[in-house]
Design a protein around this motif. Sequence first.
Motif, PDB file in Angstrom:
ATOM      1  N   LEU A 102      38.204 -29.063  -7.102  1.00 47.63           N
ATOM      2  CA  LEU A 102      38.482 -28.188  -6.878  1.00 47.63           C
ATOM      3  C   LEU A 102      39.564 -27.792  -5.549  1.00 47.63           C
ATOM      4  O   LEU A 102      40.078 -28.385  -4.653  1.00 47.63           O
ATOM      5  N   ASP A 103      39.772 -26.122  -5.699  1.00 48.39           N
ATOM      6  CA  ASP A 103      40.787 -26.217  -5.213  1.00 48.39           C
ATOM      7  C   ASP A 103      40.672 -24.653  -4.378  1.00 48.39           C
ATOM      8  O   ASP A 103      40.886 -23.619  -5.099  1.00 48.39           O
ATOM      9  N   CYS A 163      34.423 -26.190  -1.851  1.00 46.42           N
ATOM     10  CA  CYS A 163      34.962 -25.241  -1.345  1.00 46.42           C
ATOM     11  C   CYS A 163      35.437 -24.063  -1.293  1.00 46.42           C
ATOM     12  O   CYS A 163      35.149 -23.172  -2.460  1.00 46.42           O
ATOM     13  N   ASP A 164      35.765 -22.995   0.049  1.00 44.46           N
ATOM     14  CA  ASP A 164      35.642 -21.772   0.445  1.00 44.46           C
ATOM     15  C   ASP A 164      36.837 -22.637   0.678  1.00 44.46           C
ATOM     16  O   ASP A 164      36.694 -22.509   2.358  1.00 44.46           O
ATOM     17  N   ASN A 165      37.910 -20.914   0.761  1.00 42.96           N
ATOM     18  CA  ASN A 165      39.740 -21.307   1.821  1.00 42.96           C
ATOM     19  C   ASN A 165      39.289 -21.008   2.361  1.00 42.96           C
ATOM     20  O   ASN A 165      40.128 -20.846   3.732  1.00 42.96           O
ATOM     21  N   GLY A 178      35.953 -23.763   4.645  1.00 44.43           N
ATOM     22  CA  GLY A 178      36.489 -25.218   4.938  1.00 44.43           C
ATOM     23  C   GLY A 178      35.990 -25.655   3.288  1.00 44.43           C
ATOM     24  O   GLY A 178      35.182 -25.684   2.210  1.00 44.43           O
ATOM     25  N   GLY A 179      35.115 -27.239   3.225  1.00 41.15           N
ATOM     26  CA  GLY A 179      34.311 -28.011   2.108  1.00 41.15           C
ATOM     27  C   GLY A 179      33.457 -28.972   2.603  1.00 41.15           C
ATOM     28  O   GLY A 179      32.891 -29.079   4.087  1.00 41.15           O
ATOM     29  N   ALA A 180      32.262 -28.787   1.810  1.00 43.83           N
ATOM     30  CA  ALA A 180      31.725 -30.377   1.523  1.00 43.83           C
ATOM     31  C   ALA A 180      31.181 -30.675   0.252  1.00 43.83           C
ATOM     32  O   ALA A 180      31.799 -30.298  -0.921  1.00 43.83           O
ATOM     33  N   ALA A 181      30.301 -31.967   0.449  1.00 44.49           N
ATOM     34  CA  ALA A 181      30.321 -33.046  -0.629  1.00 44.49           C
ATOM     35  C   ALA A 181      28.771 -33.732  -0.212  1.00 44.49           C
ATOM     36  O   ALA A 181      28.830 -33.949   0.343  1.00 44.49           O
ATOM     37  N   ALA A 182      28.585 -33.957  -1.584  1.00 46.53           N
ATOM     38  CA  ALA A 182      26.599 -35.192  -1.944  1.00 46.53           C
ATOM     39  C   ALA A 182      27.131 -36.215  -2.115  1.00 46.53           C
ATOM     40  O   ALA A 182      28.138 -36.485  -3.153  1.00 46.53           O
ATOM     41  N   THR A 183      25.534 -37.024  -1.659  1.00 50.44           N
ATOM     42  CA  THR A 183      26.475 -38.098  -2.535  1.00 50.44           C
ATOM     43  C   THR A 183      24.488 -38.626  -3.045  1.00 50.44           C
ATOM     44  O   THR A 183      24.142 -38.494  -2.101  1.00 50.44           O
ATOM     45  N   GLY A 184      24.325 -40.003  -3.768  1.00 46.62           N
ATOM     46  CA  GLY A 184      22.521 -39.838  -3.987  1.00 46.62           C
ATOM     47  C   GLY A 184      22.321 -39.803  -5.594  1.00 46.62           C
ATOM     48  O   GLY A 184      22.536 -39.899  -6.134  1.00 46.62           O
ATOM     49  N   ASP A 185      21.166 -38.827  -5.206  1.00 49.48           N
ATOM     50  CA  ASP A 185      20.058 -38.760  -6.537  1.00 49.48           C
ATOM     51  C   ASP A 185      20.655 -37.386  -6.700  1.00 49.48           C
ATOM     52  O   ASP A 185      19.942 -36.311  -7.051  1.00 49.48           O
ATOM     53  N   ALA A 211      25.527 -25.857   2.866  1.00 49.37           N
ATOM     54  CA  ALA A 211      26.265 -26.108   3.684  1.00 49.37           C
ATOM     55  C   ALA A 211      27.845 -25.221   4.235  1.00 49.37           C
ATOM     56  O   ALA A 211      28.420 -24.527   5.427  1.00 49.37           O
ATOM     57  N   VAL A 212      28.657 -25.197   2.946  1.00 47.98           N
ATOM     58  CA  VAL A 212      29.522 -24.052   3.569  1.00 47.98           C
ATOM     59  C   VAL A 212      29.768 -22.586   3.566  1.00 47.98           C
ATOM     60  O   VAL A 212      29.712 -21.733   4.730  1.00 47.98           O
ATOM     61  N   GLU A 213      28.087 -22.622   3.238  1.00 47.05           N
ATOM     62  CA  GLU A 213      27.685 -20.981   3.344  1.00 47.05           C
ATOM     63  C   GLU A 213      26.978 -20.963   4.985  1.00 47.05           C
ATOM     64  O   GLU A 213      26.933 -20.249   6.071  1.00 47.05           O
ATOM     65  N   LYS A 214      26.795 -21.734   4.809  1.00 48.22           N
ATOM     66  CA  LYS A 214      26.023 -22.181   6.598  1.00 48.22           C
ATOM     67  C   LYS A 214      27.158 -22.551   7.310  1.00 48.22           C
ATOM     68  O   LYS A 214      27.092 -21.588   8.157  1.00 48.22           O
ATOM     69  N   MET A 215      28.696 -22.957   7.384  1.00 47.44           N
ATOM     70  CA  MET A 215      29.721 -23.405   7.965  1.00 47.44           C
ATOM     71  C   MET A 215      29.848 -21.836   8.027  1.00 47.44           C
ATOM     72  O   MET A 215      30.653 -21.162   9.533  1.00 47.44           O
ATOM     73  N   ARG A 216      30.155 -21.384   7.437  1.00 48.39           N
ATOM     74  CA  ARG A 216      30.133 -19.642   6.733  1.00 48.39           C
ATOM     75  C   ARG A 216      29.599 -18.911   8.356  1.00 48.39           C
ATOM     76  O   ARG A 216      30.766 -17.722   8.746  1.00 48.39           O
ATOM     77  N   SER A 217      28.883 -18.842   8.147  1.00 46.48           N
ATOM     78  CA  SER A 217      27.578 -17.706   9.172  1.00 46.48           C
ATOM     79  C   SER A 217      27.991 -18.468  10.502  1.00 46.48           C
ATOM     80  O   SER A 217      27.150 -18.389  11.663  1.00 46.48           O
ATOM     81  N   GLY A 218      28.583 -19.997  11.082  1.00 47.80           N
ATOM     82  CA  GLY A 218      29.065 -20.100  12.090  1.00 47.80           C
ATOM     83  C   GLY A 218      28.463 -21.675  12.490  1.00 47.80           C
ATOM     84  O   GLY A 218      28.753 -21.540  13.510  1.00 47.80           O
TER      85      GLY A 218
END
Length: 347
Positions: free
Chosen positions: A93-94, A251-253, A256-263, A276-283
Amino acid sequence: MRIVLGTVLAALSLFASIVSSQKLPLVVSTWGNADFQAAGQRAFDYIQKYPKNRVAALVEGLSECESRQCDTTVGYGGSPDESGETTLDALVLDGPGQKMGAVGDLRKIKDAARVAWAVMNYTKHSFLAGDQATKFALQMGFQESSLITNVSTTMHTEWLNNNCQPNFWRNVAPNPLKTCGPYKPNQNAAKFSLNSKEPLNAFSQVSHDTIGMVVIDTNGDVAAGTSTNGARNKIPGRIGDSPIPGAGAYCDNAIGGAAATGDGDIMMRFLPSFLAVEKMRSGTTPRKAAEIAILRMKAVYPEYFGAVIAANKLGEHGAACNGMATFSYVVGDGNAEKVQVYTVKCF
């Protein structure tokens, strides 16, 4: 008053810019053992040498993990499916232009992340899968080769000798908890029974994992992506969360960005990277944003195995996890030449 407020806001903006510039470029990636560290370092070395080439740095890092066969859960020669074949998923993703390329169930091509990059750059599509993704890769000049190794063959043989345990079947006959298939629908099972509290498969870093990575360049532009060979002993054709935008990575330019790992079969249902990115958008801080994403899944599947990493344009980062004692992730930022390993306690 307006002049004073404007001066204060300008000063805060300048301070944030200075803090950010000190922490950028930034690379954040999942898991902290040696091979994953090497993958993070590869991406960080590249972005330090080419400060604006975030996508190239991302692909270099993901490809390093593929070639190292990180934990036998990334790249060729690991996590065979029920037929004994290894298949690959990857996502690139870019942020600028919200561009994307992904492959799922990729067969007989080792360079999954580079093929995902090719999808993004040489087509108007976003996602190619299965044998047709292989055909596309060959057309783009990639080399066909077997993804099966002695290690993956041994994994598959041991699984067969253990009566195909564990597996991903339910409501079928013969009993998938006791024997191998082929399976057919169990006519005595309740139709469409979906019990979220049913026992989960034994996911762990050994049986299933993904490299997820976020790269932020010196301009503050963001890229994110993943690579994996999926869940061991999966039903052929299965695609997990890793190549799905918003699930495996996002990611949202502007943020920021986020990634997941696991099940991934659980995580794709909640789009934790997007959340996670949307929550960062709200501060919200990256650490808190990752925790919110994890707790959203934990509320429905209390024992699921997974983690989320997050990073914002200020150079801040964080992670959260469930189903294990601790989770380690790799960070390279403008304050050091070498990546560092951070560890968080899990829920």
